[in-house]
Enzyme design. Sequence first.
Site, PDB file in Angstrom:
ATOM      1  N   CYS A 186      30.226  54.042  88.575  1.00 48.43           N
ATOM      2  CA  CYS A 186      31.170  54.639  87.642  1.00 48.43           C
ATOM      3  C   CYS A 186      31.815  55.884  88.248  1.00 48.43           C
ATOM      4  O   CYS A 186      32.925  56.247  87.899  1.00 48.43           O
ATOM      5  CB  CYS A 186      30.473  54.961  86.338  1.00 48.43           C
ATOM      6  SG  CYS A 186      28.898  55.773  86.560  1.00 48.43           S
ATOM      7  N   GLU A 188      28.599  56.210  78.209  1.00 43.59           N
ATOM      8  CA  GLU A 188      28.827  56.623  79.602  1.00 43.59           C
ATOM      9  C   GLU A 188      29.675  55.517  80.212  1.00 43.59           C
ATOM     10  O   GLU A 188      29.206  54.391  80.378  1.00 43.59           O
ATOM     11  CB  GLU A 188      27.492  56.800  80.319  1.00 43.59           C
ATOM     12  CG  GLU A 188      27.618  57.607  81.595  1.00 43.59           C
ATOM     13  CD  GLU A 188      27.935  56.738  82.788  1.00 43.59           C
ATOM     14  OE1 GLU A 188      29.125  56.657  83.160  1.00 43.59           O
ATOM     15  OE2 GLU A 188      27.003  56.137  83.338  1.00 43.59           O
ATOM     16  N   LYS A 197      18.905  46.139  75.648  1.00 43.79           N
ATOM     17  CA  LYS A 197      19.487  44.921  76.205  1.00 43.79           C
ATOM     18  C   LYS A 197      19.971  45.204  77.624  1.00 43.79           C
ATOM     19  O   LYS A 197      20.978  45.886  77.822  1.00 43.79           O
ATOM     20  CB  LYS A 197      20.674  44.426  75.373  1.00 43.79           C
ATOM     21  CG  LYS A 197      21.107  43.023  75.810  1.00 43.79           C
ATOM     22  CD  LYS A 197      22.450  42.596  75.292  1.00 43.79           C
ATOM     23  CE  LYS A 197      23.586  43.030  76.173  1.00 43.79           C
ATOM     24  NZ  LYS A 197      23.548  42.459  77.548  1.00 43.79           N
ATOM     25  N   GLU A 209      40.293  51.126  87.086  1.00 40.64           N
ATOM     26  CA  GLU A 209      38.982  51.095  87.734  1.00 40.64           C
ATOM     27  C   GLU A 209      38.804  49.712  88.368  1.00 40.64           C
ATOM     28  O   GLU A 209      38.788  48.712  87.655  1.00 40.64           O
ATOM     29  CB  GLU A 209      37.884  51.341  86.695  1.00 40.64           C
ATOM     30  CG  GLU A 209      36.505  51.382  87.301  1.00 40.64           C
ATOM     31  CD  GLU A 209      35.411  51.681  86.291  1.00 40.64           C
ATOM     32  OE1 GLU A 209      34.707  52.672  86.446  1.00 40.64           O
ATOM     33  OE2 GLU A 209      35.272  50.905  85.327  1.00 40.64           O
TER      34      GLU A 209
HETATM   35  P1  NAI Z   1      30.603  45.494  80.004  1.00 39.73           P
HETATM   36  O1  NAI Z   1      30.972  46.801  79.429  1.00 39.73           O
HETATM   37  O2  NAI Z   1      31.162  44.259  79.338  1.00 39.73           O
HETATM   38  O3  NAI Z   1      29.012  45.309  80.050  1.00 39.73           O
HETATM   39  C1  NAI Z   1      28.062  46.352  79.993  1.00 39.73           C
HETATM   40  C2  NAI Z   1      26.982  45.996  78.976  1.00 39.73           C
HETATM   41  O4  NAI Z   1      27.572  45.875  77.697  1.00 39.73           O
HETATM   42  C3  NAI Z   1      26.297  44.660  79.245  1.00 39.73           C
HETATM   43  O5  NAI Z   1      24.941  44.751  78.887  1.00 39.73           O
HETATM   44  C4  NAI Z   1      27.021  43.720  78.297  1.00 39.73           C
HETATM   45  O6  NAI Z   1      26.274  42.595  77.934  1.00 39.73           O
HETATM   46  C5  NAI Z   1      27.252  44.624  77.104  1.00 39.73           C
HETATM   47  N1  NAI Z   1      28.353  44.227  76.215  1.00 39.73           N
HETATM   48  C6  NAI Z   1      29.503  43.611  76.557  1.00 39.73           C
HETATM   49  N2  NAI Z   1      30.258  43.392  75.458  1.00 39.73           N
HETATM   50  C7  NAI Z   1      29.569  43.878  74.387  1.00 39.73           C
HETATM   51  C8  NAI Z   1      29.821  43.929  72.981  1.00 39.73           C
HETATM   52  N3  NAI Z   1      30.936  43.432  72.462  1.00 39.73           N
HETATM   53  N4  NAI Z   1      28.894  44.502  72.181  1.00 39.73           N
HETATM   54  C9  NAI Z   1      27.757  45.014  72.707  1.00 39.73           C
HETATM   55  N5  NAI Z   1      27.467  44.974  74.023  1.00 39.73           N
HETATM   56  C10 NAI Z   1      28.355  44.420  74.865  1.00 39.73           C
HETATM   57  O7  NAI Z   1      31.000  45.490  81.546  1.00 39.73           O
HETATM   58  P2  NAI Z   1      31.156  44.203  82.498  1.00 39.73           P
HETATM   59  O8  NAI Z   1      31.907  43.137  81.799  1.00 39.73           O
HETATM   60  O9  NAI Z   1      29.829  43.859  83.059  1.00 39.73           O
HETATM   61  O10 NAI Z   1      32.037  44.816  83.659  1.00 39.73           O
HETATM   62  C11 NAI Z   1      33.436  44.970  83.467  1.00 39.73           C
HETATM   63  C12 NAI Z   1      33.909  46.252  84.072  1.00 39.73           C
HETATM   64  O11 NAI Z   1      33.308  47.351  83.416  1.00 39.73           O
HETATM   65  C13 NAI Z   1      33.562  46.466  85.528  1.00 39.73           C
HETATM   66  O12 NAI Z   1      34.437  45.797  86.393  1.00 39.73           O
HETATM   67  C14 NAI Z   1      33.644  47.950  85.635  1.00 39.73           C
HETATM   68  O13 NAI Z   1      34.995  48.333  85.787  1.00 39.73           O
HETATM   69  C15 NAI Z   1      33.153  48.437  84.291  1.00 39.73           C
HETATM   70  N6  NAI Z   1      31.721  48.827  84.336  1.00 39.73           N
HETATM   71  C16 NAI Z   1      31.410  50.163  84.339  1.00 39.73           C
HETATM   72  C17 NAI Z   1      30.091  50.553  84.462  1.00 39.73           C
HETATM   73  C18 NAI Z   1      29.701  51.990  84.497  1.00 39.73           C
HETATM   74  O14 NAI Z   1      28.706  52.330  85.116  1.00 39.73           O
HETATM   75  N7  NAI Z   1      30.401  52.869  83.818  1.00 39.73           N
HETATM   76  C19 NAI Z   1      29.011  49.593  84.611  1.00 39.73           C
HETATM   77  C20 NAI Z   1      29.428  48.219  84.543  1.00 39.73           C
HETATM   78  C21 NAI Z   1      30.750  47.874  84.420  1.00 39.73           C
END
Ligand code: NAI
Length: 493
Positions: A299, A265, A190, A396
């Site tokens: 990240c 990660e 996904k 973050e």
């Molecule tokens: P997120 O963790 O919600 O999204 C990342 C992925 O997880 C997306 O594909 C999303 O659809 C999926 N996801 C979200 N909720 C889920 C659930 N309950 N079950 C399964 N999959 C789920 O991150 P988001 O909302 O895009 O960004 C929020 C914050 O997260 C950012 O501001 C940043 O601080 C952090 N982040 C960190 C990243 C990294 O590289 N470590 C990458 C993106 C965001």
Amino acid sequence: MSATIKKAVKAQKTPKIKQTKMLINNKWVDPIEGGAFETYNPATGEVIAKVGAAGAKDVNLAVTAARNALEKGPWARMDAADRGKLLFKLADLIDANAEELAQLETYNCGKTITDSRGDLIGTANSLRYYAGWADKIEGRTVPVRGNFLSYTLRQPVGVVGQIIPWNFPLFMLAWKWGPALACGNTVVMKPAEQTPLTALRVGELAIEAGFPAGVINLVNGFGETTGDAMVVHPGIDKIAFTGHVETAKIIQKRAADTLKRTTFELGGKSPNVVFADCDMEQAVAGAFHAIYFHCGQCCTAGSRLFIEQKIHKEFVERLAAKAKQRKVGNPLDEATEQGPQVSQEQLDKILRYVDIGEREGARLVTGGSRKGNKGYFVEPTIFDGVRDSMTIAKDEIFGPVVSVLPFKDMGEVIERANNTNYGLAAAIWTKNIDKAHNYARAIKAGTIWVNCYHVVDTTTPFGGFKMSGQGRENGETALEHYTELKTVTVNLG
Ligand code: NAI
Ligand code: MG
């Protein structure tokens, strides 16, 4: 830089969108229950496509296809070397279509075209690295007591659910597909809801490369629906996730009923420590790159910038001068250095943190505002005089906002650098090798950079201490997370 990209045509105004459906069993299909969602160009805020959103029934079809491919299809009987060949082929097709993919990545994600081209090189390299591993994943013979022959086999974990974020859409795809497919797993991926498009185009290339039906499946949609349907599905053996810490906590809880394997990660608040005995020119450029690369949406972003007191004032002045000159604008323009943040949500989050920083008494040196009124642009921002207890030093932010924290000596800075729940990356700038290696040993983080930053290569393990993750991606280590280890014992009579 690869030859294909060197010859890059000038970026087009409106990159073409070829695919918006789901990929299940090598067919492009509409969701049966999920409907569709809109995706945007972050540089303008305009809707650029409607993309199929997978509901639980659609996820179930994808999992069934992946299960069949794993157990009954040609993939299950394929020689390991031939799995490698398919990955090599896919990497070649990505190279051949790199400019188109880079432009689409920029259009949907907002990263500069220069950065997207760089990501495309990394994407192909990563797939090639794991293509080479496919026929080198070996077990051992073990000298057990008694007249027995014991040996181990490394076998695929099974159907792997991979959930990725929006900051490096194709790079993350490669980090997840490479080891999973080299080890013989099948995949349901996904992509992030903000950036669904490039993965679909690469899905088309995967079919062209010759991956058998069901080996690679792509379902787009939101985390709470599509993602959650994957996490709770009993037919998925492992979830590999990159994203927010809070999301990982939810996933771990939701995966508990089926005791799925999980690797995470997650985020960071990485300490970037500059000593007075550094090469100042190099360190200023490095600290700048550490925080502003891809608008701070990394990240590993160097968001806590510790500067030794002796050089603190001059360092901040030089950093601010660079920040003021940064070219922020249309990411498809080759002269642009910084594009928009990915979404309205991220823009709002960053501006909220700037507000909190000011209210808690940090000194705003430069930036701090949205740039323009169209798209999600933020000025490169520096806060000085930040204290460890302030919110902007702890959370973050995931934007172009750096917190400057002056320090006196090594002992103090190590303690302060480690005073965080995160542990993804850290850096040090010094010409003294004792300092560099002592720091590298003392900091609790998965990656330490000495006189460099954001140098990430598929060949080296990547991941986090503490709440920055579980398991490691990249390198040989990732193979352990995509295989089950089996012991076979034979009675020799
Ligand atoms: P997120 O963790 O919600 O999204 C990342 C992925 O997880 C997306 O594909 C999303 O659809 C999926 N996801 C979200 N909720 C889920 C659930 N309950 N079950 C399964 N999959 C789920 O991150 P988001 O909302 O895009 O960004 C929020 C914050 O997260 C950012 O501001 C940043 O601080 C952090 N982040 C960190 C990243 C990294 O590289 N470590 C990458 C993106 C965001
Ligand atoms: Mg989220």
